[in-house]
Design a protein around this motif. Structure first.
Motif, short mmCIF file in Angstrom:
data_model
loop_
_atom_site.label_atom_id
_atom_site.label_comp_id
_atom_site.label_asym_id
_atom_site.label_seq_id
_atom_site.Cartn_x
_atom_site.Cartn_y
_atom_site.Cartn_z
N GLY B 300 0.76 -1.21 -0.08
CA GLY B 300 -0.02 -0.08 -0.03
C GLY B 300 0.87 1.25 -0.08
N GLY B 301 0.65 2.13 0.90
CA GLY B 301 1.62 3.17 0.97
C GLY B 301 2.72 3.29 2.20
N PHE B 302 2.84 1.98 2.70
CA PHE B 302 3.62 1.78 3.73
C PHE B 302 4.82 1.03 3.56
CE2 PHE B 302 5.05 -1.19 7.04
CZ PHE B 302 5.29 -0.07 8.09
N LYS B 303 5.98 1.78 3.67
CA LYS B 303 7.40 1.17 3.32
C LYS B 303 7.94 0.39 4.23
CE LYS B 303 11.92 2.75 2.29
NZ LYS B 303 12.87 3.69 3.11
N ILE B 304 8.27 -1.01 3.77
CA ILE B 304 8.72 -1.71 4.86
C ILE B 304 10.08 -1.08 5.40
CG2 ILE B 304 9.12 -4.29 5.14
CD1 ILE B 304 7.59 -4.63 2.62
N PRO B 305 10.40 -1.29 6.47
CA PRO B 305 11.56 -0.74 7.24
C PRO B 305 12.69 -1.77 6.85
CG PRO B 305 10.25 -1.62 8.90
CD PRO B 305 9.41 -1.82 7.77
N LEU B 306 13.80 -1.56 6.89
CA LEU B 306 15.04 -2.44 6.95
C LEU B 306 15.63 -2.88 5.40
CD1 LEU B 306 14.62 -4.81 10.03
CD2 LEU B 306 15.95 -2.97 9.87
#
Lengths: 293, 371
Positions: B300-306
């Motif tokens: 979606g609009g969420f950037k997966i961290p790391l």
């Protein structure tokens, strides 16, 4: 003449750094019978910790040194608890493979966290000051490294021969199970071994990288191997042996580097290793062991 | 299962594998990931089996594989670089006179590469094989480093092109060449392991002193295992050079040995099929399945961290560590993949299937008896 003296001093300096790291190898091998392949990478991580402290967080060098030693010790003890402790009952090869795995993991972790490009090592002005002794001019760090190392070795020999902890260490290295029956807490002794080994690796790392420009994720692997050679040379399990082995490797390397065949200096180190193993597998000061059927 | 059904199943299985490789070869684009994985997997399978022959079957813990791979790769490259390409490859120092108009066909050069490795192993083995356990491991590791340094040194500039390395190494025209060579080599090693020699190796692994008491010549057998393993490791190195088209002293570092060792451990020390399986699995995981971890991903609009470059290798090495710590026997342990084994595995892991049948049958019977 002054060139020879200069080389001797440089050799002693790099040799004593090797000795500091070799002590880590030799103590762990003495107690766990494990070639801790990850030790060179812990040394490399200590280099990065210093960069974080001084370059990124701008902490003054005297506090940074303490922080780096603490962080490295923590890393080493954690490694032991996570990767070596579960394998205590396993065949010896498993624990060695686990050490190789840790080494692989640390290298990849460093590449991920700090990128594969070399990172500039912070310079400690106080240590990089140039001093002159007669005709020889050298930086202060080259001069104090051997002195510091000899002091540390004297202290360690005292610790091992005179204190209760040292006695426990000697007992554990002689016979794992019997010492357990005598009420020695094996896990504590092993942790202490790793604490000492990693603290020395951190000190060695500061002394090693200070005169050098940068750290990369792979800069621990070759020095690590060479230090293991030093440990074998001196006789694995013996701390004065590690010191002498480190000095010999360092001086011979420096002289070869100064000569015509400088590119073979690392190869010579490994040739020395193979020759020592063939003619005196227990090294200069090692104890003889016999195999039981 | 009877012997004939087993043979038929094995033949069918081999045909299916061959057909799969042919399908990939025919219908996939030359740059597809599957092709890369299969080819690299075949090379690594060969090297892993050669290492397993020594570490898993003979119990000699060697860490010198990278050294023999370097030897094989260089020998192959030196003998096969086309004559008209030589000046371009050695543009800095010029090529040695005896090499100038000298180029061998690929199969001859492959065997020669193996022989170079085997000869070195023979010479190195005479002193080094007297060492025990860890000392042998560290001495072979030292040997590998020496090989690397010597290959990149200036006195050999006109032969090995020094630290520049060699390029323009020719390979098989056909996509299948690497598979055929790898398969032949692995088959030869399996034949060897099933012979009296193989049984002697296992006896040495399990108990050296007992093996000696049974009349096995320790020195001779250890030397043999070391030479054969190095022969095939060198061929593996040559295949690698062929696949990469280039080789330099930094191609095969200690890290490569570690990597192959971890493949062997995951497959199971002492299992040829385990090594082959794990080579393909590990390569596929490393080069293909974990690849998305290196790029930034969005849900979606969420950037997966790391997630960024390098994260793949961290996860990969964490998985390796988990296997080393918690599945110490690897995929196969020291067993080989066999039809009986597969049958037994399904019977063990899917007992619900077998049991449920019985349970559903039983009440009916009881019911019938009562009624």
């Amino acid at each position: 003449m002054s060139a020879i003296l200069q080389n001797c001093l440089n050799g002693l300096s790099i040799g004593s750094i090797y000795a500091l790291i070799a002590i880590g190898y030799t103590m762990v091998y003495g107690i766990l019978r494990l070639i801790n392949f990850a030790h060179g990478d812990i040394f490399m991580m200590a280099g990065y910790f210093m960069i974080i402290c001084m370059t990124d967080c701008l902490i003054p060098w005297y506090i940074s040194i303490v922080l780096v030693i603490a962080a490295t010790v923590l890393l080493g003890v954690l490694t032991e608890k996570i990767a070596y402790k579960p394998l205590r009952e396993a065949p010896r090869m498993s624990i060695m493979i686990s050490a190789i795995g840790v080494s692989y993991l640390l290298q990849n972790l460093a590449t991920y966290l700090f990128s594969a490009l070399p990172k500039a090592y912070p310079s400690i002005d106080f240590l990089n000051k140039t001093i002159k002794i007669g005709n020889i001019s050298t930086s202060l760090v080259t001069f104090i490294t051997p002195i510091l190392t000899v002091l540390i070795v004297v202290f360690l020999v005292f610790l091992i021969n005179k204190t209760k902890v040292g006695m426990a260490m000697r007992a554990v290295s002689r016979d794992f199970e019997t010492s357990q029956l005598m009420g020695i807490k094996i896990n504590n002794v092993i942790s202490i071994t790793f604490v000492i080994g990693c603290a020395l690796a951190a000190i060695g790392s500061i002394l090693y990288f200070t005169p050098r420009p940068s750290v990369t994720p792979l800069s621990g692997s070759l020095p690590g191997l060479k230090c293991f050679v030093a440990a074998v040379f001196g006789g694995i399990g013996s701390i004065p042996g590690a010191l002498v082995g480190g000095f010999l490797i360092g001086v011979s390397e420096t002289f070869i580097k100064a000569g015509a065949y400088s590119e073979f200096s690392d190869a010579v180190t490994f040739v020395i290793l193979i020759i020592v193993l063939l003619f005196k597998p227990t090294g200069l000061f090692g104890e003889k062991t016999t195999e039981k059927v | 299962m009877t012997k004939t059904t087993k043979t038929i199943s094995s033949c069918v299985f081999a045909l299916v594998v061959a057909a799969a490789i042919v399908c990939v070869g025919q219908f996939s684009s030359p740059s597809s990931m599957l092709r890369t994985v299969l080819q690299m997997g075949a090379v690594y399978a060969l090297i892993a089996v050669s290492m397993n022959l020594l570490n898993g079957f003979t119990g000699l813990f060697s860490l010198g594989q990278a050294g023999f791979m370097t030897l094989g790769a260089y020998a192959y490259a030196i003998f096969t670089i086309p004559v008209d390409a030589r000046d371009g490859v050695y543009y800095l120092t010029g090529v040695a006179d005896w090499l100038k108009n000298f180029s061998l066909p690929i199969p001859v050069a492959l065997i020669l590469a193996g022989l170079v490795g085997a000869l070195c192993a023979y010479l190195v083995g005479i002193p080094v094989l007297r060492l025990k356990g860890d000392y042998f491991a560290i001495a072979t590791l030292g040997f590998a480093e020496i090989v690397r340094i010597v290959m990149a040194s200036t006195p050999l500039n006109r032969v090995t092109n020094g630290s520049m390395g060699l390029t323009k190494i020719p390979g098989f025209k056909s996509y299948y060449g690497i598979f055929i060579v790898a398969a032949i080599c692995i088959a030869l090693m399996v034949l060897m392991l099933n012979s009296t020699y193989g049984r002697s190796f296992k006896a040495i692994r399990d108990d050296e002193i007992a093996a000696e008491a049974m009349g096995i010549n320790l020195a001779h057998h250890k030397q043999l295992a070391f030479v054969i393993s190095s022969f095939f490791a060198s061929i593996g190195g040559a295949l690698m050079a062929m696949y990469l088209n280039a080789v330099s002293a930094t191609t095969f570092t200690v890290a490569v040995t570690y990597y192959i060792l971890l493949i062997v451990v995951i497959g199971g020390m002492g299992s040829v099929t385990g090594s082959v399986l794990s080579a393909f699995l590990v390569i596929a995981a490393k080069e293909w399945w974990l690849r998305p971890l290196d790029q930034e991903q969005f849900i979606g609009g969420f950037k997966i961290p790391l997630l960024r470059s390098g994260f793949r290798m961290v996860i990969f090495s964490v998985i390796l560590m988990l296997v080393v710590l918690f599945f110490r026997r690897g995929i196969m342990g020291d067993h080989e993949l066999s039809w009986d084994g597969i049958y037994g595995f399904f019977k063990k892991t899917l007992p619900s299937l077998f049991h449920r049948k019985n349970k559903t049958q039983d009440p009916e019977k009881e019911g019938g008896a009562n009624g």
